[in-house]
Structure formats: C-alpha cells, structure tokens
Design a protein around this motif. Structure first.
Motif, PDB file in Angstrom:
ATOM      1  N   SER A 195       0.817   5.792   0.854  1.00  0.00           N
ATOM      2  CA  SER A 195       0.128   6.859   1.576  1.00  0.00           C
ATOM      3  C   SER A 195      -0.827   7.633   0.678  1.00  0.00           C
ATOM      4  O   SER A 195      -1.673   8.380   1.168  1.00  0.00           O
TER       5      SER A 195
ATOM      6  N   ARG B 101      -3.882   7.790  -2.322  1.00  0.00           N
ATOM      7  CA  ARG B 101      -5.118   7.034  -2.492  1.00  0.00           C
ATOM      8  C   ARG B 101      -5.047   6.038  -3.646  1.00  0.00           C
ATOM      9  O   ARG B 101      -5.534   4.902  -3.525  1.00  0.00           O
ATOM     10  N   ARG B 102      -4.466   6.431  -4.758  1.00  0.00           N
ATOM     11  CA  ARG B 102      -4.459   5.580  -5.944  1.00  0.00           C
ATOM     12  C   ARG B 102      -3.035   5.432  -6.489  1.00  0.00           C
ATOM     13  O   ARG B 102      -2.693   6.024  -7.521  1.00  0.00           O
TER      14      ARG B 102
ATOM     15  N   SER C 114      -1.098  -0.708  -7.455  1.00  0.00           N
ATOM     16  CA  SER C 114      -2.104  -1.009  -6.439  1.00  0.00           C
ATOM     17  C   SER C 114      -2.130  -2.508  -6.154  1.00  0.00           C
ATOM     18  O   SER C 114      -1.558  -3.313  -6.899  1.00  0.00           O
TER      19      SER C 114
ATOM     20  N   THR D 138       0.839  -1.193   0.000  1.00  0.00           N
ATOM     21  CA  THR D 138       0.000   0.000   0.000  1.00  0.00           C
ATOM     22  C   THR D 138       0.879   1.250   0.000  1.00  0.00           C
ATOM     23  O   THR D 138       2.087   1.165   0.192  1.00  0.00           O
TER      24      THR D 138
END
Length: 300
Positions: A185, A187-188, A192, A183
């Motif tokens: 920090s 959002r996208r 991913s 992951t």
C-alpha cells in the motif's frame, strides 16, 4: 529454463549488494556491553568452509542452549554481523549462545548452495563435541532470506530423519520465490517488484526449480508437520507480509504451535530500521519465544 541473461542493472546491484556491510543497531539491550566479543569458527560443509560468528552469553554453566541465526540480504549480501544486535539481545535476555553463519551468496553461487550449507552448519552445531553449548537444545531464527533458510534446515533435517530444532523464530520470512509481482500500500516498499526480479535472477536463475519446496517452502504440503513451535514477525507495509500471515494460518490450522505478530506501518526492514521501539519489541518477542526453546505451551 535458466534465466541468467546479462542485465547491467542486476549485475551492478549484485556487485554492490555483495559488498555492503550493514551495521547492527547499538544501545538496544542493557547489559550487552558486558558480553564477550564474538568468536569466529570455520565449519566444513559440502560446499566448502563456512565462517560463523559465535556470540556467547556473559556467564552460565556449560551446555547452554544454542540458537543458529541466519541473516537476510536477498541471498546476495553475506554480512552476518548486521544481526549482532539480535544475537546480543538473545544472549543477554535468554542466556543462549548464538551462532551466525556467513553462508555463500549470489551471484557467485546459486540455489541450493546456501540451503545445503545451512543444513551442514546446523548438523555441526548439533553434533560438535568440543564446544560449551548443548547441540540437542537447538533453536533456529532468521530474517527474510535467512528466515527461509531456517525453514529449509527444518525441511532437510526432517527428510533425513534427523532431530529437528525445538523452536523457530521467523522475521519477515520468504516462502515463495516464484513471485515477482508483490505490491504494498506504500509507494516505495523495500521489497519492490524490481528487487523480487533481481533476487530471482541472482540466486534462482533456473526458473523451473523455483517451485521446488526447498526453494519455495510455501509449496511444501508437509510444512506444518516439519516446523516446531514457530514465531512469525511481519510488518503491515512489507510486500511479503501476506505470505507470513498465510504461513501462520497454515500452521495454526494444522495444530502447530504458532505466534504471529504484525507491526502496523512497518516495512520489511523493521528489525534494523529507525523505529527503535519496534526493534526492541521484536527483539523481546524473539527472546521470550526462544528462551525455553519451544518447551512451553504457546498460544494457538
């Protein structure tokens, strides 16, 4: 266990990814307009012929050093021209010849086809006698999946007892294909969890083999003894950044000469993204590092 159950989304992504031809950024390197156009060679490998693009410098004596550069694309995209801006910069700033292989990709092939093809191409670069570069003065570079393949070439040469490269430049390297939980920090992020699962499905469908050191070099206990002087470039928002930093720390602790730079706020695609100052800085770092092919002392 082989996990290649039909998944419509992954199948569609594979078909799309294999057709995308990303364009290399232009106008980054003064003098690159004077370079000769890349030529095309076809190299025999154990898995069939591999097309390679060859970018030569403007001029210079025969026997120039050579860099074999491997593009990224998640082991699905197979368009080496996407990294011609890297090849042109190295040719202008370091005076080297750059070889860009068009290795086979998923879903048509799976691990370890590309890894073995790249070893065979590297041996061709090192030993071919009718070209104007010095195969003994070989360096490797790569982006993302291509950075993993650069590491893989070093591993395979070492196991075979063959001469290794004099330096390696790794941009956002992949070192662990067992993980699908990374992951960021932001959002996208570009890589991913969905993309991570897709790459595993497409190119590494045999789950048990993902832990092999050739698949995931991070599991190679002798990696520090295999890699030559190494440059690692990462972006702080890239989900793979912690693994690049960990690789740098491992090499440094073992006494391998390593230089690591992380670009704040950059994601996985910074080497060809929209932030041209970042691209230029990364290209300059690669050119300076590879200019003498590891023959100088690098900072620890």
């Amino acid at each position: 266990m082989v996990d290649r159950t039909f998944q419509p989304l992954f199948w569609s992504l594979a078909q799309l990814g294999s057709r995308i031809k990303a364009k290399a950024p232009t106008g980054l390197t003064p003098g690159s307009e004077h370079l000769p156009a890349p030529t095309t060679e076809h190299v025999p490998t154990r898995h069939g012929s591999v097309r390679v693009l060859v970018q030569r410098p403007v001029s210079g004596p025969t026997g120039a050093p050579v860099v074999m550069h491997m593009h990224g694309g998640g082991f699905v995209n197979r368009h080496p021209a996407q990294d011609l801006h890297i090849a042109r910069h190295l040719a202008v700033e370091s005076g080297v010849t750059v070889v860009l292989p068009d290795y086979d990709t998923a879903p048509r092939v799976q691990y370890p086809v590309a890894e073995e093809q790249m070893l065979d191409v590297a041996r061709w670069v090192q030993t071919v006698g009718d070209h104007d570069w010095d195969g003994a003065a070989l360096a490797l570079s790569g982006v993302s999946a291509g950075a993993k393949l650069a590491i893989n070439v070093c591993q395979q040469l070492h196991v075979a007892g063959l001469p290794g490269p004099q330096a390696v430049a790794l941009v956002v390297p992949v070192v662990d294909v067992t993980r699908t939980d990374r992951t960021s920090s932001i959002r996208r992020p570009a890589i991913s969890p969905l993309v991570q699962r897709f790459v595993g499905w497409a190119y590494f469908p045999d789950i048990a083999r993902r832990r092999e050191s050739l698949a995931s070099p991070g599991f190679d206990d002798n990696l520090a003894g295999v890699l030559p002087p190494t440059l690692i470039l990462t972006g702080s928002n890239d989900t793979l950044a912690p693994e690049g930093a960990a690789l740098a720390a491992t090499l440094r602790a073992a006494g391998t000469r390593v230089e690591h730079h992380e670009y704040p706020g950059a994601d996985h695609d910074f080497i060809a993204g929209r932030d041209r100052p970042v691209i230029s800085d990364a290209l300059d770092r690669m050119a300076m590092f590879l200019a003498s092919l590891g023959k100088r002392e690098m900072p620890h």
